[in-house]
Design an enzyme around this catalytic site. Structure first.
Site, PDB file in Angstrom:
ATOM      1  N   SER A 129       0.806  -1.224   0.000  1.00  0.00           N
ATOM      2  CA  SER A 129       0.000   0.000   0.000  1.00  0.00           C
ATOM      3  C   SER A 129       0.841   1.277   0.000  1.00  0.00           C
ATOM      4  CB  SER A 129      -0.935   0.011   1.203  1.00  0.00           C
ATOM      5  OG  SER A 129      -1.786  -1.108   1.198  1.00  0.00           O
ATOM      6  N   HIS A 178       0.582   4.777   4.752  1.00  0.00           N
ATOM      7  CA  HIS A 178      -0.079   5.382   3.590  1.00  0.00           C
ATOM      8  C   HIS A 178       0.370   6.826   3.406  1.00  0.00           C
ATOM      9  CE1 HIS A 178      -3.745   2.442   3.373  1.00  0.00           C
ATOM     10  NE2 HIS A 178      -2.573   1.822   3.346  1.00  0.00           N
TER      11      HIS A 178
END
Length: 274
Positions: free
Chosen positions: A179, A237
């Site tokens: 991610s 993230h």
């Protein structure tokens, strides 16, 4: 730990710079050898009946875009690591090297290797879908070597961001997944092409600009960090998104050109093209 992060990031940058040099060198050599290959093929025409499957695979591979050719090996590596998690006897090894953990005695390799690691099939599928959707545009803009440098660097930086956040909040735990790297690619594309219209898979009638999308995603992850949400690794993230945004603003102009001394040194070590 900061030194480890810088070392890991530097290794990915140097490796991709050398890869670009080797690609250019290989292309130059192939161009020089083309006449020889042509006459050799004419001499061997009709004598070599190699298997059709190999030719079909080669034909299929050559039909892919550069972005798809870069995505393929990354996806394959993620699938192989996912399969390794399914083997119980490999779990100690996987936990040591394919899951980032600030409390682990191993810090350097997991920062990078964890970005190829997924334990959940849904997590793997979702990440590979997003990467496939944005890799072609990113590779077209950056080139395969710079794309790979950004992807790998973002994996290291997002892992370090996750480490820092966990230590700060005293919340030890494992992190794994692509991610962070994918957020960097997504952020880069959204910054480069902010007017591109995006949509949601299950709600195709809803569209929004790429610029709006990255603002929403960054805002959501920032809220997750501030409020201590644990559904995603929001710190990782944010680290990945920040890497992609910074690369779009400064990396292509100021960072990537700094590879020239590395390439020159490698050229001297390796020797000139002969």
């Amino acid at each position: 730990m900061e030194a480890v992060s810088v070392y890991s990031w530097g290794a990915t940058f140097v490796g991709c710079a050398i890869w670009e040099y080797e690609s250019m060198r290989s292309h130059a050599l192939n161009m020089l050898k083309k006449p020889i290959k042509f006459f050799r093929r004419q001499a061997e025409y009709g004598l070599d009946k190699s298997n059709k499957l190999s030719k079909e695979v080669t034909k299929w591979w050559n039909s892919l875009t550069t972005g798809q050719k870069v995505f393929g090996p990354i996806c394959a590596l993620n699938i192989l690591v996912f399969a390794a998690w399914r083997i119980p006897r490999l779990h100690p090894f996987m936990l040591n090297y394919f899951a980032s953990n600030p409390a682990s005695p191993h810090q350097c390799l997991p920062m990078l290797l964890s970005s190829f690691s997924h334990y959940s099939g849904f997590h793997l599928l979702a990440n590979m879908y997003v990467l496939h959707s944005f890799s072609t545009g990113a590779v077209y803009s950056l080139g395969k070597e710079q794309f790979t440098a950004l992807y790998l660097s973002a994996g290291v930086i997002s892992s370090f961001t996750s480490y820092f956040y966990k230590i700060l909040r005293k919340q030890p735990g494992l992190s794994l997944g692509a991610s962070g790297s994918i957020m960097a690619i997504l952020a880069y594309v959204c910054m480069q092409y902010p007017e591109t219209q995006l949509g949601i898979i299950l709600l195709p009638f809803i569209t929004f600009s790429a610029g709006t999308a990255i603002k929403f995603i960054v805002g959501l992850d920032a809220a997750g960090v501030l409020m201590g949400w644990k559904f995603f690794d929001h710190a990782a993230h944010l680290g990945g998104a920040a890497t992609g945004i910074c690369w779009a603003l400064y990396g292509n102009k100021y960072v990537w050109p700094q590879r020239e001394p590395i390439v020159s040194y490698w050229h001297q070590v390796r020797g000139s093209i002969k």
